[in-house]
Motif scaffolding. Structure first.
Motif, PDB file in Angstrom:
ATOM      1  N   LYS A   3      -7.989  -3.338 -10.915  1.00 21.77           N
ATOM      2  CA  LYS A   3      -8.849  -2.410 -11.682  1.00 21.77           C
ATOM      3  C   LYS A   3      -8.202  -2.716 -13.257  1.00 21.77           C
ATOM      4  O   LYS A   3      -8.564  -2.315 -14.201  1.00 21.77           O
ATOM      5  CB  LYS A   3      -8.890  -1.166 -11.436  1.00 21.77           C
ATOM      6  CG  LYS A   3      -9.792  -1.049 -10.152  1.00 21.77           C
ATOM      7  CD  LYS A   3     -10.005   0.604 -10.014  1.00 21.77           C
ATOM      8  CE  LYS A   3     -10.647   0.539  -8.771  1.00 21.77           C
ATOM      9  NZ  LYS A   3      -9.967   1.411  -7.739  1.00 21.77           N
ATOM     10  N   GLY A   4      -6.988  -3.186 -13.393  1.00 17.03           N
ATOM     11  CA  GLY A   4      -6.305  -3.652 -14.481  1.00 17.03           C
ATOM     12  C   GLY A   4      -6.053  -2.101 -15.167  1.00 17.03           C
ATOM     13  O   GLY A   4      -5.344  -1.265 -14.573  1.00 17.03           O
ATOM     14  N   ALA A   5      -6.392  -2.310 -16.559  1.00 14.72           N
ATOM     15  CA  ALA A   5      -6.087  -1.372 -17.557  1.00 14.72           C
ATOM     16  C   ALA A   5      -6.780   0.250 -17.173  1.00 14.72           C
ATOM     17  O   ALA A   5      -6.199   1.163 -17.370  1.00 14.72           O
ATOM     18  CB  ALA A   5      -6.688  -1.437 -18.781  1.00 14.72           C
ATOM     19  N   SER A   6      -7.763   0.237 -16.180  1.00 17.33           N
ATOM     20  CA  SER A   6      -8.312   1.496 -15.900  1.00 17.33           C
ATOM     21  C   SER A   6      -7.727   2.045 -14.428  1.00 17.33           C
ATOM     22  O   SER A   6      -8.162   2.842 -13.960  1.00 17.33           O
ATOM     23  CB  SER A   6      -9.760   1.359 -15.791  1.00 17.33           C
ATOM     24  OG  SER A   6     -10.147   0.497 -14.545  1.00 17.33           O
ATOM     25  N   GLY A   7      -6.724   1.353 -13.985  1.00 16.53           N
ATOM     26  CA  GLY A   7      -6.028   1.529 -12.567  1.00 16.53           C
ATOM     27  C   GLY A   7      -5.170   2.884 -12.494  1.00 16.53           C
ATOM     28  O   GLY A   7      -5.056   3.364 -13.484  1.00 16.53           O
ATOM     29  N   ARG A   8      -4.996   3.320 -11.340  1.00 17.45           N
ATOM     30  CA  ARG A   8      -4.353   4.575 -11.259  1.00 17.45           C
ATOM     31  C   ARG A   8      -2.748   4.456 -11.585  1.00 17.45           C
ATOM     32  O   ARG A   8      -2.137   5.530 -11.628  1.00 17.45           O
ATOM     33  CB  ARG A   8      -4.538   5.162  -9.584  1.00 17.45           C
ATOM     34  CG  ARG A   8      -6.052   5.443  -9.476  1.00 17.45           C
ATOM     35  CD  ARG A   8      -6.038   5.518  -8.134  1.00 17.45           C
ATOM     36  NE  ARG A   8      -5.620   6.811  -7.525  1.00 17.45           N
ATOM     37  CZ  ARG A   8      -5.745   6.523  -5.842  1.00 17.45           C
ATOM     38  NH1 ARG A   8      -6.343   5.848  -5.489  1.00 17.45           N
ATOM     39  NH2 ARG A   8      -4.968   7.532  -5.258  1.00 17.45           N
ATOM     40  N   VAL A   9      -2.170   3.151 -11.766  1.00 18.17           N
ATOM     41  CA  VAL A   9      -0.831   3.081 -12.069  1.00 18.17           C
ATOM     42  C   VAL A   9      -0.806   1.971 -13.233  1.00 18.17           C
ATOM     43  O   VAL A   9       0.125   1.343 -13.276  1.00 18.17           O
ATOM     44  CB  VAL A   9       0.058   2.577 -11.096  1.00 18.17           C
ATOM     45  CG1 VAL A   9       0.318   4.162 -10.088  1.00 18.17           C
ATOM     46  CG2 VAL A   9      -0.569   1.740 -10.181  1.00 18.17           C
ATOM     47  N   ARG A  30      -1.617  -3.246  -3.500  1.00 16.47           N
ATOM     48  CA  ARG A  30      -2.400  -2.176  -3.925  1.00 16.47           C
ATOM     49  C   ARG A  30      -1.959  -1.439  -5.317  1.00 16.47           C
ATOM     50  O   ARG A  30      -3.042  -1.330  -5.977  1.00 16.47           O
ATOM     51  CB  ARG A  30      -2.202  -0.912  -2.675  1.00 16.47           C
ATOM     52  CG  ARG A  30      -2.988   0.153  -2.955  1.00 16.47           C
ATOM     53  CD  ARG A  30      -4.663  -0.207  -2.462  1.00 16.47           C
ATOM     54  NE  ARG A  30      -5.452   0.972  -2.644  1.00 16.47           N
ATOM     55  CZ  ARG A  30      -5.996   1.066  -3.482  1.00 16.47           C
ATOM     56  NH1 ARG A  30      -6.320   0.158  -4.499  1.00 16.47           N
ATOM     57  NH2 ARG A  30      -7.141   2.219  -3.923  1.00 16.47           N
ATOM     58  N   LEU A  31      -0.613  -1.388  -5.457  1.00 12.37           N
ATOM     59  CA  LEU A  31      -0.196  -1.018  -6.765  1.00 12.37           C
ATOM     60  C   LEU A  31      -0.709  -1.931  -7.712  1.00 12.37           C
ATOM     61  O   LEU A  31      -0.923  -1.597  -8.764  1.00 12.37           O
ATOM     62  CB  LEU A  31       1.251  -0.924  -6.775  1.00 12.37           C
ATOM     63  CG  LEU A  31       1.937   0.439  -6.007  1.00 12.37           C
ATOM     64  CD1 LEU A  31       3.460   0.115  -5.826  1.00 12.37           C
ATOM     65  CD2 LEU A  31       1.473   1.690  -6.407  1.00 12.37           C
ATOM     66  N   SER A  32      -0.488  -3.245  -7.509  1.00 14.19           N
ATOM     67  CA  SER A  32      -1.143  -4.310  -8.396  1.00 14.19           C
ATOM     68  C   SER A  32      -2.779  -4.318  -8.805  1.00 14.19           C
ATOM     69  O   SER A  32      -2.842  -4.229  -9.899  1.00 14.19           O
ATOM     70  CB  SER A  32      -0.637  -5.769  -7.871  1.00 14.19           C
ATOM     71  OG  SER A  32      -1.266  -6.540  -8.558  1.00 14.19           O
ATOM     72  N   ASN A 234      -2.335   3.120   0.536  1.00 20.98           N
ATOM     73  CA  ASN A 234      -3.077   4.237  -0.151  1.00 20.98           C
ATOM     74  C   ASN A 234      -2.222   5.479  -0.484  1.00 20.98           C
ATOM     75  O   ASN A 234      -2.264   6.218  -1.495  1.00 20.98           O
ATOM     76  CB  ASN A 234      -4.529   4.727   0.516  1.00 20.98           C
ATOM     77  CG  ASN A 234      -5.416   3.634   0.208  1.00 20.98           C
ATOM     78  OD1 ASN A 234      -5.447   2.845  -0.846  1.00 20.98           O
ATOM     79  ND2 ASN A 234      -6.276   3.319   1.249  1.00 20.98           N
ATOM     80  N   ALA A 235      -1.481   5.890   0.518  1.00 24.78           N
ATOM     81  CA  ALA A 235      -0.653   7.052   0.274  1.00 24.78           C
ATOM     82  C   ALA A 235       0.556   6.718  -0.521  1.00 24.78           C
ATOM     83  O   ALA A 235       0.680   7.741  -1.357  1.00 24.78           O
ATOM     84  CB  ALA A 235       0.158   7.318   1.827  1.00 24.78           C
ATOM     85  N   VAL A 236       1.249   5.833  -0.427  1.00 26.20           N
ATOM     86  CA  VAL A 236       2.126   5.361  -1.535  1.00 26.20           C
ATOM     87  C   VAL A 236       1.658   5.449  -2.957  1.00 26.20           C
ATOM     88  O   VAL A 236       2.336   6.072  -3.859  1.00 26.20           O
ATOM     89  CB  VAL A 236       3.071   3.882  -1.062  1.00 26.20           C
ATOM     90  CG1 VAL A 236       3.680   3.574  -2.181  1.00 26.20           C
ATOM     91  CG2 VAL A 236       3.609   4.315   0.278  1.00 26.20           C
ATOM     92  N   LEU A 237       0.354   4.907  -2.998  1.00 24.93           N
ATOM     93  CA  LEU A 237      -0.114   4.602  -4.313  1.00 24.93           C
ATOM     94  C   LEU A 237      -0.328   6.065  -4.733  1.00 24.93           C
ATOM     95  O   LEU A 237      -0.122   6.303  -6.102  1.00 24.93           O
ATOM     96  CB  LEU A 237      -1.483   3.947  -4.229  1.00 24.93           C
ATOM     97  CG  LEU A 237      -2.342   4.127  -5.416  1.00 24.93           C
ATOM     98  CD1 LEU A 237      -1.808   3.462  -6.694  1.00 24.93           C
ATOM     99  CD2 LEU A 237      -3.723   3.800  -5.098  1.00 24.93           C
ATOM    100  N   TYR A 238      -0.892   7.011  -3.880  1.00 25.08           N
ATOM    101  CA  TYR A 238      -1.119   8.325  -4.356  1.00 25.08           C
ATOM    102  C   TYR A 238       0.174   9.045  -4.897  1.00 25.08           C
ATOM    103  O   TYR A 238       0.244   9.742  -6.235  1.00 25.08           O
ATOM    104  CB  TYR A 238      -1.517   9.192  -3.072  1.00 25.08           C
ATOM    105  CG  TYR A 238      -1.794  10.665  -3.403  1.00 25.08           C
ATOM    106  CD1 TYR A 238      -2.506  11.147  -4.538  1.00 25.08           C
ATOM    107  CD2 TYR A 238      -1.059  11.492  -2.846  1.00 25.08           C
ATOM    108  CE1 TYR A 238      -2.461  12.442  -4.750  1.00 25.08           C
ATOM    109  CE2 TYR A 238      -1.021  12.871  -2.905  1.00 25.08           C
ATOM    110  CZ  TYR A 238      -1.888  13.413  -3.964  1.00 25.08           C
ATOM    111  OH  TYR A 238      -1.680  14.735  -4.270  1.00 25.08           O
TER     112      TYR A 238
END
Ligand SMILES: NC(=O)c1ccc[n+]([C@@H]2O[C@H](COP(=O)([O-])OP(=O)(O)OC[C@H]3O[C@@H](n4cnc5c(N)ncnc54)[C@H](O)[C@@H]3O)[C@@H](O)[C@H]2O)c1
Length: 258
Positions: A3-9, A30-32, A234-238
């Motif tokens: 998702k790049g620029a619109s991603g959650r991190v 996932r973070l990437s 997914n949990a770590v991303l959150y």
């Protein structure tokens, strides 16, 4: 799908240790996908190169470093190199861990020490470097990998022992909580994720061997399945994202109800 620029991190710089395989690789990917620039570290050069390739394939930035994160000097070099490249570090995921010590009455001192070193010394050394920087910046996220074993895991305890691992993963909870309290005034959060039985390439066979037993992993898990690396990622991303702004010092069980 990246998702790049619109991603959650998006725009964050994230370090994931133990990223050459299993959960660490899934977390890094996932973070990437969600827009972070990744710095990945592992002692396994071949596996790390594969994770690096998978991230590059999606067109996202990644810096891979072969390092033993249980040693002070390589950890210092790792963080210095990431800061030199990016100027800041937003997220640290201490994924390195594992190890076996066997039945308590047979356990060897060197196995006990190895497990403590792998799970705790690595988290201590990386967290110390990260907090030195995050404290000055007054921002940052730390996510540690604990385990359902922090309270004793039936199938592991009954059939293989491994109290050193349980002790180390319980210590991760205390370590996380203390770091969270120390860092709260600096706007840095620290949390842990405690996975239940998560199927990875490395442990698939050993889980299968346990399934037929009375307290096999699936039977002893209320949701009646093994977890997938994506469940943990997914949990770590959150916890690493802005969605978890007001959560610190907690250990989140991702363990199918156990
Ligand atoms: N898979 C599970 O079911 C499960 C359950 C609970 C907790 N955990 C925890 O999650 C984390 C990841 O588990 P996994 O199953 O993906 O493990 P794994 O063994 O597949 O991966 C661990 C990675 O750490 C690397 N590593 C080992 N020693 C290192 C060192 N000294 N320096 C740098 N890298 C080193 C390994 O090369 C490997 O790539 C661990 O902390 C583990 O204890 C896993």
């Amino acid at each position: 799908m990246a998702k790049g620029a619109s991603g959650r991190v998006a725009g964050k710089v994230a370090i994931v240790t133990g990223a050459a395989a299993g959960l660490g690789r899934a977390i890094a990917l996932r973070l990437s996908e969600e827009g972070a620039a990744l710095a990945i570290a592992d002692i396994d050069a071949k596996g790390l190169a594969e994770t690096e390739r998978l991230i590059r394939q999606s067109g996202r930035p990644v810096q891979a470093t072969v390092a033993d994160v249980t040693e002070e000097a390589p950890v210092k070099d790792l963080f210095a190199a990431i800061l030199a490249a990016h100027g800041h570090i937003d997220i640290l995921v201490n994924d390195v861990g594992g190890g076996l010590s066997g039945r308590i009455w047979e356990a060897k001192v060197e196995d006990w020490d190895f497990v403590m070193r792998l799970n705790l010394r690595s988290a201590f050394l990386c967290t110390r470097e990260a907090t030195r920087h995050m404290r000055e910046r007054r921002a940052g996220r730390i996510v540690n990998l604990s385990s359902g074993s922090r309270e004793g895991t039936p199938w592991m305890a009954y059939y293989t022992g491994n109290s050193a691992y349980a002790a180390a993963k319980a210590a991760i909870h205390g370590f996380t909580r203390n770091v969270a309290l120390e860092m709260a005034e600096y706007g840095v959060t620290a949390n842990a994720v405690a996975p239940g039985p998560i199927e990875t390439e490395k442990n698939r066979e050993s889980f299968q061997a346990l399934e037929g037993l009375e307290y096999g992993p699936t039977r002893a898990t209320p949701l009646r399945r093994l977890g997938m690396p994506a469940d943990i990622a997914n949990a770590v991303l959150y916890l690493a994202s802005d969605e978890a702004n007001y959560i610190t010092g907690t250990t989140l069980a991702v363990a199918g109800g156990r």
